[in-house]
Design a protein around this motif. Structure first.
Motif, PDB file in Angstrom:
ATOM      1  N   ALA A  34     -29.266   8.432  44.857  1.00  0.00           N
ATOM      2  CA  ALA A  34     -30.371   8.908  45.697  1.00  0.00           C
ATOM      3  C   ALA A  34     -30.073  10.291  46.269  1.00  0.00           C
ATOM      4  O   ALA A  34     -30.956  11.153  46.322  1.00  0.00           O
ATOM      5  CB  ALA A  34     -30.649   7.914  46.819  1.00  0.00           C
ATOM      6  N   MET A  37     -30.551  12.764  43.478  1.00  0.00           N
ATOM      7  CA  MET A  37     -31.976  12.986  43.225  1.00  0.00           C
ATOM      8  C   MET A  37     -32.600  13.803  44.358  1.00  0.00           C
ATOM      9  O   MET A  37     -33.492  14.621  44.116  1.00  0.00           O
ATOM     10  CB  MET A  37     -32.695  11.650  43.046  1.00  0.00           C
ATOM     11  N   GLY A  38     -32.135  13.594  45.573  1.00  0.00           N
ATOM     12  CA  GLY A  38     -32.603  14.405  46.704  1.00  0.00           C
ATOM     13  C   GLY A  38     -32.265  15.869  46.504  1.00  0.00           C
ATOM     14  O   GLY A  38     -33.079  16.753  46.759  1.00  0.00           O
ATOM     15  N   TYR A  41     -34.516  17.289  43.888  1.00  0.00           N
ATOM     16  CA  TYR A  41     -35.839  17.542  44.471  1.00  0.00           C
ATOM     17  C   TYR A  41     -35.831  18.863  45.243  1.00  0.00           C
ATOM     18  O   TYR A  41     -36.705  19.702  45.059  1.00  0.00           O
ATOM     19  CB  TYR A  41     -36.234  16.376  45.382  1.00  0.00           C
ATOM     20  N   TYR A  70     -36.184   8.212  48.610  1.00  0.00           N
ATOM     21  CA  TYR A  70     -36.004   7.824  47.207  1.00  0.00           C
ATOM     22  C   TYR A  70     -35.699   6.326  47.105  1.00  0.00           C
ATOM     23  O   TYR A  70     -36.267   5.619  46.283  1.00  0.00           O
ATOM     24  CB  TYR A  70     -34.879   8.656  46.600  1.00  0.00           C
ATOM     25  N   SER A  73     -38.792   4.303  48.180  1.00  0.00           N
ATOM     26  CA  SER A  73     -39.902   4.394  47.227  1.00  0.00           C
ATOM     27  C   SER A  73     -39.539   3.848  45.854  1.00  0.00           C
ATOM     28  O   SER A  73     -40.039   4.313  44.840  1.00  0.00           O
ATOM     29  CB  SER A  73     -40.353   5.848  47.104  1.00  0.00           C
ATOM     30  N   SER A  75     -36.866   4.169  43.973  1.00  0.00           N
ATOM     31  CA  SER A  75     -36.176   5.128  43.110  1.00  0.00           C
ATOM     32  C   SER A  75     -37.110   6.096  42.396  1.00  0.00           C
ATOM     33  O   SER A  75     -37.004   6.313  41.198  1.00  0.00           O
ATOM     34  CB  SER A  75     -35.299   4.402  42.093  1.00  0.00           C
ATOM     35  N   THR A  76     -37.999   6.693  43.132  1.00  0.00           N
ATOM     36  CA  THR A  76     -38.898   7.675  42.538  1.00  0.00           C
ATOM     37  C   THR A  76     -39.402   8.665  43.570  1.00  0.00           C
ATOM     38  O   THR A  76     -39.565   8.329  44.731  1.00  0.00           O
ATOM     39  CB  THR A  76     -40.089   6.985  41.849  1.00  0.00           C
ATOM     40  N   PHE A  77     -39.581   9.882  43.165  1.00  0.00           N
ATOM     41  CA  PHE A  77     -40.326  10.876  43.925  1.00  0.00           C
ATOM     42  C   PHE A  77     -41.527  11.176  43.050  1.00  0.00           C
ATOM     43  O   PHE A  77     -41.393  11.754  41.988  1.00  0.00           O
ATOM     44  CB  PHE A  77     -39.564  12.194  44.091  1.00  0.00           C
ATOM     45  N   THR A 134     -38.358  10.769  38.401  1.00  0.00           N
ATOM     46  CA  THR A 134     -38.132   9.329  38.434  1.00  0.00           C
ATOM     47  C   THR A 134     -36.812   9.020  37.771  1.00  0.00           C
ATOM     48  O   THR A 134     -36.286   9.822  37.009  1.00  0.00           O
ATOM     49  CB  THR A 134     -39.258   8.562  37.720  1.00  0.00           C
ATOM     50  N   ARG A 135     -36.311   7.872  38.051  1.00  0.00           N
ATOM     51  CA  ARG A 135     -35.025   7.435  37.518  1.00  0.00           C
ATOM     52  C   ARG A 135     -35.137   7.154  36.048  1.00  0.00           C
ATOM     53  O   ARG A 135     -36.032   6.724  35.480  1.00  0.00           O
ATOM     54  CB  ARG A 135     -34.567   6.182  38.234  1.00  0.00           C
TER      55      ARG A 135
END
Length: 135
Positions: A34, A37-38, A41, A70, A73, A75-77, A134-135
């Motif tokens: 996460a 992924m942050g 983003y 993340y 939600s 595991s998605t933005f 997305t993952r």
């Protein structure tokens, strides 16, 4: 710093996020992912200028907030004009049924995380207005 290296560590995120957040229910591997992924983003939506050997606290906190979102939600933005902040959607045709669950962290399509943009002020500028990761 490697692009896959988050701006915040798990320990730093632990300190900046409240105990009642989804962050604390995730495994360490999920937290690390996460945070990565942050960062992805942030790097894709903002143009930032700072020394990566001395990352500002505000950037670390923004990374932690996005990581929490993340996890929250699933595991998605996802930001698009048709389903702004929709986390879960259910549609049934027989006897008509519709259900939507919204991500409490997403507020608008241009800047879905305005609190993050505010935190990054002085270090980063919002440059992208659409994004899906997305993952």
């Amino acid at each position: 710093m490697n692009i896959n290296t988050p701006y915040a560590s798990i320990a730093e995120a632990d300190l900046s996020l409240g105990a009642e957040t989804p962050w604390f229910s995730a495994s360490e591997d999920e937290q690390q992912r996460a945070l990565e992924m942050g960062r992805a983003y942030i790097d894709s939506k903002y143009t930032c200028v700072f020394d990566e050997t001395d990352i500002p606290d505000a950037v670390k906190i923004a990374n932690a907030e996005l990581a929490n979102s993340y996890i929250e939600s699933s595991s998605t933005f996802v930001v698009n004009l048709n389903n702004i902040g929709v986390k879960k959607k259910k549609v049934v045709a027989g006897s008509v049924e519709s259900e939507k669950e919204f991500d409490p962290y997403v507020s608008n399509p241009v800047d879905p995380y305005p609190h993050v943009t505010l935190m990054l002020t002085g270090h980063c500028i919002l440059t992208a207005t659409s994004f899906q990761l997305t993952r």
